[in-house]
Write a protein that holds these residues in place. Structure first.
Motif, PDB file in Angstrom:
ATOM      1  N   ASN A  14      56.795  55.430 -30.760  1.00  0.00           N
ATOM      2  CA  ASN A  14      55.885  56.579 -30.789  1.00  0.00           C
ATOM      3  C   ASN A  14      55.010  56.568 -29.537  1.00  0.00           C
ATOM      4  OD1 ASN A  14      53.086  57.786 -32.743  1.00  0.00           O
ATOM      5  ND2 ASN A  14      54.737  58.983 -31.913  1.00  0.00           N
ATOM      6  N   ALA A  15      55.631  56.206 -28.402  1.00  0.00           N
ATOM      7  CA  ALA A  15      54.857  56.052 -27.169  1.00  0.00           C
ATOM      8  C   ALA A  15      55.373  56.945 -26.043  1.00  0.00           C
ATOM      9  CB  ALA A  15      54.886  54.594 -26.719  1.00  0.00           C
ATOM     10  N   PRO A  42      55.375  51.175 -33.998  1.00  0.00           N
ATOM     11  CA  PRO A  42      54.542  51.787 -32.969  1.00  0.00           C
ATOM     12  C   PRO A  42      54.011  50.803 -31.926  1.00  0.00           C
ATOM     13  CG  PRO A  42      53.624  52.164 -35.175  1.00  0.00           C
ATOM     14  CD  PRO A  42      54.833  51.318 -35.336  1.00  0.00           C
ATOM     15  N   PRO A  66      49.838  55.978 -30.720  1.00  0.00           N
ATOM     16  CA  PRO A  66      51.025  55.761 -31.544  1.00  0.00           C
ATOM     17  C   PRO A  66      50.639  55.517 -33.004  1.00  0.00           C
ATOM     18  CG  PRO A  66      51.224  54.573 -29.488  1.00  0.00           C
ATOM     19  CD  PRO A  66      49.816  55.104 -29.548  1.00  0.00           C
TER      20      PRO A  66
END
Length: 134
Positions: A14-15, A42, A66
């Motif tokens: 999620n970056a 994350p 994230p």
């Protein structure tokens, strides 16, 4: 389902990809679609090269963090778009799932991340056309 469709973008950290996709959808849909993103594992921060690539097109994702993928987030979304997280995403009947095959920007320079950013924009544009007819 609310009056607005909800889209959840999921990648491992999620970056990068999911954050860029969320940035594009937020920017291009003008509030007509609820946008979420999460990761199965994350990272501690958004990829700085992804932030820079989005800044080049006038989209600021520096405030994003994230987030961990939860069952609730999937359940509350109408469309779940995965990007390389494979089987880590829970599947619920009746949800629309898409898997976008995109290169991972992690560890790449800006020259490599720009085409990923631009491909995400194209895909997000098509998605908006499907979710917001007219």
């Amino acid at each position: 389902m609310s009056d607005k469709p909800t889209v959840l973008f999921v990648c491992v950290h999620n970056a990068g990809r999911s954050q860029m996709a969320a940035g594009w959808l937020t920017h291009l849909a003008g509030g007509a679609i609820e946008v979420r993103s999460a990761g199965s594992a994350p990272a501690d921060q958004v990829n700085p090269v992804a932030v820079e690539a989005m800044r080049e097109v006038g989209i600021d994702i520096t405030g994003e963090q994230p987030k961990v993928l939860t069952v609730d987030a999937v359940e509350a979304s109408d469309v779940v778009i995965t990007m390389g997280c494979g089987d880590a995403c829970p599947i619920f009947p009746g949800k629309r799932y898409e898997d976008w095959k995109l290169d991972d920007p992690a560890g790449q320079g800006i020259e490599s991340v720009r085409p990923i950013r631009d491909e995400i924009k194209d895909r997000v544009g098509k998605l908006i056309g499907e979710l917001l007819p007219g």
